[in-house]
Design a protein around this motif. Structure first.
Motif, PDB file in Angstrom:
ATOM      1  N   ALA A 183     -45.417  11.799  66.217  1.00  0.00           N
ATOM      2  CA  ALA A 183     -46.836  11.414  66.318  1.00  0.00           C
ATOM      3  C   ALA A 183     -47.404  11.843  67.668  1.00  0.00           C
ATOM      4  N   THR A 211     -52.786  22.995  62.279  1.00  0.00           N
ATOM      5  CA  THR A 211     -52.842  21.618  61.758  1.00  0.00           C
ATOM      6  C   THR A 211     -54.205  21.042  62.150  1.00  0.00           C
ATOM      7  N   GLY A 255     -48.275   1.496  61.493  1.00  0.00           N
ATOM      8  CA  GLY A 255     -48.208   0.979  62.860  1.00  0.00           C
ATOM      9  C   GLY A 255     -48.825   1.978  63.818  1.00  0.00           C
ATOM     10  N   TYR A 268     -51.320  15.373  78.193  1.00  0.00           N
ATOM     11  CA  TYR A 268     -50.502  16.002  77.146  1.00  0.00           C
ATOM     12  C   TYR A 268     -49.307  16.728  77.766  1.00  0.00           C
ATOM     13  N   MET A 287     -40.678  15.892  69.015  1.00  0.00           N
ATOM     14  CA  MET A 287     -41.640  16.980  68.882  1.00  0.00           C
ATOM     15  C   MET A 287     -42.318  17.181  70.224  1.00  0.00           C
ATOM     16  N   LYS A 309     -45.377  15.725  77.350  1.00  0.00           N
ATOM     17  CA  LYS A 309     -44.420  16.653  76.728  1.00  0.00           C
ATOM     18  C   LYS A 309     -43.312  17.050  77.709  1.00  0.00           C
ATOM     19  N   GLY A 363     -48.058   6.842  60.147  1.00  0.00           N
ATOM     20  CA  GLY A 363     -49.251   7.539  60.642  1.00  0.00           C
ATOM     21  C   GLY A 363     -50.489   6.867  60.094  1.00  0.00           C
ATOM     22  N   SER A 370     -46.511  11.267  60.145  1.00  0.00           N
ATOM     23  CA  SER A 370     -46.212  12.193  59.040  1.00  0.00           C
ATOM     24  C   SER A 370     -47.242  12.122  57.914  1.00  0.00           C
ATOM     25  N   VAL A 421     -49.842  25.480  66.197  1.00  0.00           N
ATOM     26  CA  VAL A 421     -49.521  25.360  64.777  1.00  0.00           C
ATOM     27  C   VAL A 421     -50.821  24.997  64.056  1.00  0.00           C
ATOM     28  N   LEU A 472     -48.230   6.989  73.446  1.00  0.00           N
ATOM     29  CA  LEU A 472     -47.914   7.498  72.105  1.00  0.00           C
ATOM     30  C   LEU A 472     -46.821   8.564  72.139  1.00  0.00           C
ATOM     31  N   MET A 473     -46.874   9.450  73.137  1.00  0.00           N
ATOM     32  CA  MET A 473     -46.014  10.638  73.068  1.00  0.00           C
ATOM     33  C   MET A 473     -44.783  10.561  73.969  1.00  0.00           C
ATOM     34  N   ILE A 524     -51.321  13.203  69.867  1.00  0.00           N
ATOM     35  CA  ILE A 524     -52.744  13.572  69.890  1.00  0.00           C
ATOM     36  C   ILE A 524     -53.008  14.399  71.147  1.00  0.00           C
ATOM     37  N   PRO A 560     -43.122  23.875  69.617  1.00  0.00           N
ATOM     38  CA  PRO A 560     -43.977  24.880  68.994  1.00  0.00           C
ATOM     39  C   PRO A 560     -45.118  25.296  69.916  1.00  0.00           C
ATOM     40  N   GLY A 561     -45.582  26.501  69.724  1.00  0.00           N
ATOM     41  CA  GLY A 561     -46.860  26.921  70.293  1.00  0.00           C
ATOM     42  C   GLY A 561     -47.953  26.345  69.410  1.00  0.00           C
ATOM     43  N   SER A 567     -49.927  13.702  58.187  1.00  0.00           N
ATOM     44  CA  SER A 567     -50.737  14.914  58.386  1.00  0.00           C
ATOM     45  C   SER A 567     -49.888  15.983  59.078  1.00  0.00           C
ATOM     46  N   GLY A 568     -50.363  17.213  59.033  1.00  0.00           N
ATOM     47  CA  GLY A 568     -49.863  18.299  59.869  1.00  0.00           C
ATOM     48  C   GLY A 568     -48.359  18.523  59.904  1.00  0.00           C
TER      49      GLY A 568
HETATM   50  P1  NAD Z   1     -52.037  15.975  63.363  1.00  0.00           P
HETATM   51  O1  NAD Z   1     -53.282  15.465  64.005  1.00  0.00           O
HETATM   52  O2  NAD Z   1     -52.148  16.858  62.175  1.00  0.00           O
HETATM   53  O3  NAD Z   1     -51.070  14.759  62.979  1.00  0.00           O
HETATM   54  C1  NAD Z   1     -50.805  13.743  63.893  1.00  0.00           C
HETATM   55  C2  NAD Z   1     -50.119  12.608  63.173  1.00  0.00           C
HETATM   56  O4  NAD Z   1     -49.894  11.559  64.118  1.00  0.00           O
HETATM   57  C3  NAD Z   1     -50.966  12.010  62.046  1.00  0.00           C
HETATM   58  O5  NAD Z   1     -50.127  11.592  60.996  1.00  0.00           O
HETATM   59  C4  NAD Z   1     -51.622  10.806  62.721  1.00  0.00           C
HETATM   60  O6  NAD Z   1     -52.010   9.795  61.810  1.00  0.00           O
HETATM   61  C5  NAD Z   1     -50.476  10.360  63.604  1.00  0.00           C
HETATM   62  N1  NAD Z   1     -50.922   9.520  64.715  1.00  0.00           N
HETATM   63  C6  NAD Z   1     -51.897   9.756  65.617  1.00  0.00           C
HETATM   64  N2  NAD Z   1     -52.019   8.727  66.456  1.00  0.00           N
HETATM   65  C7  NAD Z   1     -51.092   7.807  66.080  1.00  0.00           C
HETATM   66  C8  NAD Z   1     -50.726   6.514  66.543  1.00  0.00           C
HETATM   67  N3  NAD Z   1     -51.358   5.940  67.591  1.00  0.00           N
HETATM   68  N4  NAD Z   1     -49.726   5.861  65.909  1.00  0.00           N
HETATM   69  C9  NAD Z   1     -49.098   6.413  64.845  1.00  0.00           C
HETATM   70  N5  NAD Z   1     -49.393   7.628  64.357  1.00  0.00           N
HETATM   71  C10 NAD Z   1     -50.381   8.309  64.973  1.00  0.00           C
HETATM   72  O7  NAD Z   1     -51.232  16.686  64.555  1.00  0.00           O
HETATM   73  P2  NAD Z   1     -50.051  17.772  64.536  1.00  0.00           P
HETATM   74  O8  NAD Z   1     -50.630  19.047  65.023  1.00  0.00           O
HETATM   75  O9  NAD Z   1     -49.308  17.744  63.264  1.00  0.00           O
HETATM   76  O10 NAD Z   1     -49.150  17.198  65.717  1.00  0.00           O
HETATM   77  C11 NAD Z   1     -47.912  16.562  65.508  1.00  0.00           C
HETATM   78  C12 NAD Z   1     -47.064  16.704  66.773  1.00  0.00           C
HETATM   79  O11 NAD Z   1     -46.832  18.082  67.039  1.00  0.00           O
HETATM   80  C13 NAD Z   1     -47.726  16.126  68.025  1.00  0.00           C
HETATM   81  O12 NAD Z   1     -46.750  15.465  68.799  1.00  0.00           O
HETATM   82  C14 NAD Z   1     -48.223  17.360  68.744  1.00  0.00           C
HETATM   83  O13 NAD Z   1     -48.303  17.163  70.121  1.00  0.00           O
HETATM   84  C15 NAD Z   1     -47.142  18.356  68.374  1.00  0.00           C
HETATM   85  N6  NAD Z   1     -47.569  19.756  68.517  1.00  0.00           N
HETATM   86  C16 NAD Z   1     -48.642  20.240  67.819  1.00  0.00           C
HETATM   87  C17 NAD Z   1     -49.007  21.566  67.981  1.00  0.00           C
HETATM   88  C18 NAD Z   1     -50.175  22.173  67.259  1.00  0.00           C
HETATM   89  O14 NAD Z   1     -50.607  23.275  67.617  1.00  0.00           O
HETATM   90  N7  NAD Z   1     -50.698  21.567  66.217  1.00  0.00           N
HETATM   91  C19 NAD Z   1     -48.292  22.386  68.865  1.00  0.00           C
HETATM   92  C20 NAD Z   1     -47.205  21.850  69.541  1.00  0.00           C
HETATM   93  C21 NAD Z   1     -46.846  20.529  69.365  1.00  0.00           C
END
Ligand code: NAD
Length: 260
Positions: free
Chosen positions: A92, A191, A62, A156, A141, A160, A35, A12, A189, A114-115, A94, A186-187, A14-15
Motif C-alpha cells: 500500500a 496504475t 483497514g 516518498y 514494494m 522508500k 485497501g 490490493s 508502472v 503508510l509506507m 501513495i 519498479p520505475g 487497485s494497481g
Molecule cells: P494505486 O493507487 O493503484 O494503489 C494503491 C493501493 O493502496 C490501493 O489499493 C489503495 O486503496 C491502497 N491504499 C492507499 N492508502 C491506503 C491506506 N491508508 N491504507 C490501506 N490501503 C491504502 O497505486 P500503485 O501504483 O499500485 O502503488 C502500489 C505501490 O507500488 C505503492 O507502494 C507505490 O509506492 C509503489 N510503486 C508504484 C509505482 C508506480 O509507478 N505506479 C512505481 C514504483 C512503486
C-alpha cells in the motif's frame, strides 16, 4: 507453486497490489486483499479472482496509516488463519508532490506512516509465525525512488529509502529461519497512482495527458512504462524455490532508470 500458502497483499484493491494478488492466486496461493474501495468493488474483485484462479480470497480492511487499524487487521487475519501468513507483501502506498518548503507536515506523516511504519508493524506481527513455520516471504514494494531521488518527493523518497533499510535489517534478523525479506523497485508502472501524477503534470504544464505520461516515463532509458503483471511476476519469483537464497536485496525493474 504456492498451494496451501496464504498471502496478505496490502493495497490490493487497485494497481500493482491487485496484479500481485492475481499473480499469487494464479500460483494457487490463498490471498487476503486490503485497501480502499466500495463494498461492491471489493466483492467484485474477490469474486473475479476466486472464479479465475480458484483460490480462497478474503478481504480485511483497514487504514494502514493508523496503528490501531493495523492491530485490528492482524487480529482478524489470525482469526481467519490461526497459524498466520506465509507471504506478506507490503505494497500500500501513495504519492504527494511538493517542494519541501511547502510540504504539509501532515502529508509527510501520512506517507511515512503508510509506507514505512505500517510495514514495520506488519512484519513485527507476522514474522514470528513465519519463523515457527520455517518458511516465509516478506516482500516490500519499494521503488526506483528507493535508490535515487527526484525533486519534490521528499516523503516518498524518504519512505522508500527507509523501506530498503528495513528490508535489509529484517533479512539479517530472519536469516537461517526459512524466511526471506526482499524489496521490489519498479520505475513507473501504469496504475492509478501514475495516472494521477500524469494528470497533475498535464494541468500544471498545459500539455496533453499523453504528453505528460511520455514525459514522466522519459526517465526510463527504454522510455516505456513497467506493467502491473511484470511486477506481479517478480513477486512470484521471490516466492519461488529459486529465490530461497535471495534475501536482503531488491529486484529493480525500471527500464534502466537507475543505471544512468
Ligand atoms: P494505486 O493507487 O493503484 O494503489 C494503491 C493501493 O493502496 C490501493 O489499493 C489503495 O486503496 C491502497 N491504499 C492507499 N492508502 C491506503 C491506506 N491508508 N491504507 C490501506 N490501503 C491504502 O497505486 P500503485 O501504483 O499500485 O502503488 C502500489 C505501490 O507500488 C505503492 O507502494 C507505490 O509506492 C509503489 N510503486 C508504484 C509505482 C508506480 O509507478 N505506479 C512505481 C514504483 C512503486
Amino acid at each position: 507453486q504456492l498451494h496451501g500458502k496464504v498471502a496478505l497483499i496490502t493495497g490490493s484493491t487497485s494497481g500493482i497490489g491487485k496484479g500481485i494478488a492475481e499473480g499469487l492466486a494464479n500460483r494457487g496461493c490463498d490471498v487476503i486483499l486490503n485497501g480502499f474501495g466500495t463494498e461492491n468493488e471489493i466483492n467484485l474483485l474477490k469474486t473475479e479472482i476466486n472464479k479465475e484462479y480458484g483460490s480462497k480470497v478474503d478481504f480485511v480492511g483497514g487504514d494502514l496509516s493508523k496503528s490501531e487499524d493495523i492491530i485490528k487487521l492482524s487480529q482478524e487475519i489470525y482469526k481467519l488463519y490461526p497459524s498466520g501468513l506465509d507471504i506478506l507483501v507490503n505494497n500500500a502506498g501513495i504519492q504527494y508532490v511538493s517542494p519541501i518548503e511547502s510540504f504539509p507536515p501532515e502529508k509527510w506523516d501520512l506517507l511515512i506512516n503508510l509506507m514505512l511504519t505500517a510495514p514495520f508493524h506488519l512484519i513485527q506481527r507476522f514474522l514470528p509465525s513465519m519463523k515457527t513455520k520455517g518458511w516465509g516471504r516478506i516482500i516490500n514494494m519499494s521503488s526506483a525512488h528507493g535508490h535515487v531521488a527526484s525533486p519534490n518527493k521528499s516523503a516518498y523518497v524518504s519512505a522508500k529509502h527507509g523501506l530498503m533499510g528495513l528490508t535489509k535489517t529484517v533479512a539479517l534478523e530472519a536469516a537461517g529461519t526459512g524466511v526471506t525479506c526482499n524489496a521490489v523497485c519498479p520505475g513507473y508502472v501504469e496504475t492509478p497512482l501514475f495516472i494521477h501524477q500524469a494528470r497533475d503534470r498535464s494541468k500544471q504544464q498545459g500539455i496533453t495527458f499523453e504528453e505528460a505520461k511520455k514525459q514522466i516515463v522519459q526517465v526510463h532509458a527504454t522510455g516505456e512504462p513497467v506493467s502491473v503483471d511484470q511486477v506481479g511476476e517478480a513477486v512470484c519469483f521471490l516466492c519461488s524455490p529459486a529465490a530461497s537464497q535471495m534475501t536482503g536485496t531488491s529486484i529493480t525493474m525500471d527500464g534502466g532508470w537507475t543505471a544512468r
